[in-house]
Design a protein around this motif. Structure first.
Motif, PDB file in Angstrom:
ATOM      1  N   LEU A  58      21.327 -28.408  27.789  1.00 23.09           N
ATOM      2  CA  LEU A  58      21.663 -27.666  29.005  1.00 23.09           C
ATOM      3  C   LEU A  58      22.022 -28.613  30.149  1.00 23.09           C
ATOM      4  CD1 LEU A  58      18.967 -24.841  28.914  1.00 23.09           C
ATOM      5  CD2 LEU A  58      21.463 -24.539  28.720  1.00 23.09           C
ATOM      6  N   ASN A  59      21.315 -29.725  30.242  1.00 25.84           N
ATOM      7  CA  ASN A  59      21.558 -30.664  31.341  1.00 25.84           C
ATOM      8  C   ASN A  59      22.874 -31.422  31.186  1.00 25.84           C
ATOM      9  OD1 ASN A  59      19.269 -30.022  32.846  1.00 25.84           O
ATOM     10  ND2 ASN A  59      17.999 -31.394  31.633  1.00 25.84           N
ATOM     11  N   ARG A  60      23.498 -31.327  30.032  1.00 21.97           N
ATOM     12  CA  ARG A  60      24.789 -31.982  29.809  1.00 21.97           C
ATOM     13  C   ARG A  60      25.963 -31.013  29.962  1.00 21.97           C
ATOM     14  NH1 ARG A  60      21.280 -35.075  26.817  1.00 21.97           N
ATOM     15  NH2 ARG A  60      21.713 -37.299  26.822  1.00 21.97           N
TER      16      ARG A  60
ATOM     17  N   PRO B  21      27.825 -26.398  35.364  1.00 22.50           N
ATOM     18  CA  PRO B  21      27.163 -25.233  35.972  1.00 22.50           C
ATOM     19  C   PRO B  21      27.709 -23.966  35.337  1.00 22.50           C
ATOM     20  CG  PRO B  21      27.893 -26.758  37.658  1.00 22.50           C
ATOM     21  CD  PRO B  21      28.445 -27.255  36.348  1.00 22.50           C
TER      22      PRO B  21
ATOM     23  N   LEU C 287      16.734 -28.417  26.639  1.00 22.27           N
ATOM     24  CA  LEU C 287      17.000 -28.843  28.019  1.00 22.27           C
ATOM     25  C   LEU C 287      17.982 -30.013  28.061  1.00 22.27           C
ATOM     26  CD1 LEU C 287      13.462 -28.559  29.629  1.00 22.27           C
ATOM     27  CD2 LEU C 287      15.453 -27.100  30.068  1.00 22.27           C
TER      28      LEU C 287
ATOM     29  N   ALA D  29      22.500 -25.674  34.710  1.00 21.60           N
ATOM     30  CA  ALA D  29      21.323 -26.196  35.407  1.00 21.60           C
ATOM     31  C   ALA D  29      20.395 -25.058  35.826  1.00 21.60           C
ATOM     32  CB  ALA D  29      21.741 -27.027  36.614  1.00 21.60           C
ATOM     33  N   ASP D  30      20.978 -23.933  36.233  1.00 22.92           N
ATOM     34  CA  ASP D  30      20.158 -22.769  36.587  1.00 22.92           C
ATOM     35  C   ASP D  30      19.441 -22.214  35.363  1.00 22.92           C
ATOM     36  OD1 ASP D  30      20.926 -22.879  39.278  1.00 22.92           O
ATOM     37  OD2 ASP D  30      22.674 -21.596  38.918  1.00 22.92           O
TER      38      ASP D  30
ATOM     39  N   ALA E 187      18.579 -23.969  32.750  1.00 24.24           N
ATOM     40  CA  ALA E 187      17.538 -24.941  32.421  1.00 24.24           C
ATOM     41  C   ALA E 187      16.301 -24.706  33.287  1.00 24.24           C
ATOM     42  CB  ALA E 187      18.061 -26.366  32.606  1.00 24.24           C
ATOM     43  N   GLN E 188      16.497 -24.491  34.571  1.00 24.91           N
ATOM     44  CA  GLN E 188      15.351 -24.258  35.461  1.00 24.91           C
ATOM     45  C   GLN E 188      14.642 -22.957  35.107  1.00 24.91           C
ATOM     46  OE1 GLN E 188      13.982 -26.419  37.866  1.00 24.91           O
ATOM     47  NE2 GLN E 188      12.378 -24.933  37.427  1.00 24.91           N
TER      48      GLN E 188
END
Length: 189
Positions: free
Chosen positions: A60-62, A65, A57, A68-69, A71-72
């Motif tokens: 992914l958060n770095r 787009p 995560l 972010a999707d 990651a969720q």
């Protein structure tokens, strides 16, 4: 591959499931338990799953787009699996939500602690958090296993930092071998 990821729901689910399975495989590496002292218990396996999920995560958060999707979707997949596991263990319908709330609080608490220590490059804070959460040791304990686990986590975070979204969606994690971070790793032939 990224464009294909957003076309169809079933393909998207399969991609997330594949990434989730790669994280599970990484969290069950025998060396984590045999060489770095992670207890081979339900709790120990949960802690390793959380740790490896947090590492993915973080990457992914770095990324830009649509990471972010992803990651969720990954978080949703992990929690659906935890819910199913609780039910398989025989937890009743009324007990599952309360336990899931506790697991969620544990997950996000650990994510915040590991993120803060890794972002600050604070090896001591990371070592203490891992000793407390993953190894179940006294928070003041600085054991060789905690040091080895902290070194592994730092190296795994650095290895994932070089991954792009396509590589992650292909479930290619390129994590180091945890055995190389054991206290006796230099003693082996």
């Amino acid at each position: 591959m990224i464009a294909r990821f957003f076309r169809r729901g079933s393909e998207r689910r399969r991609t997330i499931e594949t990434l989730h399975l790669a994280i599970i495989a990484a969290s069950r590496a025998p060396a984590l338990y045999e060489r770095l002292g992670v207890p081979d218990t339900v709790e120990g396996r949960f802690e390793c799953l959380v740790l490896h999920t947090v590492l993915v995560l973080r990457r992914l958060n770095r990324l830009p787009p649509p990471a972010a999707d992803v990651a969720q979707d990954l978080v949703n997949s992990v929690f659906l699996q935890l819910d199913a596991s609780l039910r398989e263990l025989g937890i009743g319908d009324f007990g599952v939500p309360k336990r899931m709330k506790k697991l969620g609080a544990a997950f996000y608490g650990r994510a915040g602690g590991y993120d803060a220590a890794l972002d600050a490059r604070d090896g001591e804070a990371l070592q203490l958090a891992l000793a407390r959460n993953v190894l179940g040791a006294d928070a003041a304990a600085a054991t060789p296993q905690a040091a080895g686990l902290a070194a592994y986590v730092t190296a795994a975070d650095a290895a994932l930092d070089g991954s792009d979204l396509d590589r992650l969606l292909a479930a290619t994690l390129d994590l180091p071998d945890p055995a190389g971070f054991a206290a006796d790793a230099g003693d082996r032939v």
